[in-house]
Scaffold this motif. Sequence first.
Motif, PDB file in Angstrom:
ATOM      1  N   LYS A 130      -6.977  -2.476   5.579  1.00 27.91           N
ATOM      2  CA  LYS A 130      -5.607  -2.263   6.041  1.00 27.91           C
ATOM      3  C   LYS A 130      -5.550  -2.430   7.551  1.00 27.91           C
ATOM      4  CE  LYS A 130      -4.034   0.825   2.363  1.00 27.91           C
ATOM      5  NZ  LYS A 130      -3.184  -0.224   1.767  1.00 27.91           N
ATOM      6  N   TYR A 148       1.112   8.480   3.808  1.00 24.23           N
ATOM      7  CA  TYR A 148       0.436   8.095   2.568  1.00 24.23           C
ATOM      8  C   TYR A 148      -0.837   8.918   2.348  1.00 24.23           C
ATOM      9  CZ  TYR A 148      -2.788   5.318  -0.311  1.00 24.23           C
ATOM     10  OH  TYR A 148      -3.703   4.919  -1.240  1.00 24.23           O
ATOM     11  N   TYR A 161       1.288   5.187   7.091  1.00 25.33           N
ATOM     12  CA  TYR A 161      -0.052   5.359   6.538  1.00 25.33           C
ATOM     13  C   TYR A 161      -0.493   6.823   6.594  1.00 25.33           C
ATOM     14  CZ  TYR A 161      -4.839   4.343   5.234  1.00 25.33           C
ATOM     15  OH  TYR A 161      -6.042   4.313   4.573  1.00 25.33           O
ATOM     16  N   VAL A 191      -3.552  -1.181  10.465  1.00 26.87           N
ATOM     17  CA  VAL A 191      -2.627  -0.096  10.793  1.00 26.87           C
ATOM     18  C   VAL A 191      -2.103  -0.320  12.211  1.00 26.87           C
ATOM     19  CG1 VAL A 191      -2.298   2.395  10.907  1.00 26.87           C
ATOM     20  CG2 VAL A 191      -4.007   1.434   9.342  1.00 26.87           C
TER      21      VAL A 191
END
Length: 294
Positions: free
Chosen positions: A215, A12, A9, A217
């Motif tokens: 999300k 990203y 992440y 994580v």
Amino acid sequence: MDVIQVKDYVDYLGVKIPSISKFWELGDSTALRVRKDGTFFRSNYERGILLYALVAKHRPQNVLEFGTGRGYGSLCMAWAMSDFGIDGTIHTIDMVSSYEAIRWPIIRDGSDPSVQYLSRMEVWDDVGELQWINRINSLKGLSGSVMKSFDLDKIDFAFIDGGHGYRSVLHDFIITLMNSGERIGILFDDYSAEDWGIGTQKLVAKYVLPYLEAKLVQTDRRWVGGEKENIREDGVGMVWVETGDSDEWLVNIESKFSFVPFLTGYRIWENYYRIRLKLSKTIRGFISFIRKAL
């Protein structure tokens, strides 16, 4: 809800982060933990990397943090603001004063880990940069009483890591939305089906996922080389959610229950809790006095 590993992440998000060893070093001073058997471990230092990356990416002006703890999260967010030239402030709430010495597991200057009694400011002055500390506004008290008189600029980023019971998480979440701007990003810590995270899990299921995408994580000890790097636990981690219309989100939630009675009841509960804490502290002091006198 999408599940993603913390390194994936952060990659990203596409922001340049400092050397991982610098996060580990800061964590050794402000986030180290000790087990009941006396062994020490690095407890979710990855949250600092995630917070740094989120702040660098979204460039918030006013951050609200529930649960300063020893300040690892606050310092990492302030670090990102400093590195990326973000003219912002982190308002962080904790019931413990920044000048009160507390039990503090720490590794200092390459020494063996130990447990000392230190204050946040004592450690921050040693390990933090002045430009970080100047971006942090520490607010002492329980979240209900602090937020009742909160009269600062609209919040555009929040990190909820205070009380972990459902009632506490719900309060901190609702009061965040009530004090947010149109756009808000919220990171919840400690999402889990275990006792320490079920409050967050319940809130996300009731008031986040029905309205927005989020999300999960996975962070704790999952960076490259971490002991949990290759362990997938779909129900454990930190939850990130963001919206460009916080008013609509708030209206949808308020259609489910009335905020005013809940917030009033929460503050009454906090007053009761505060009295219990003072009474407990007085009793411990009295017992200590008697033991020394005998």
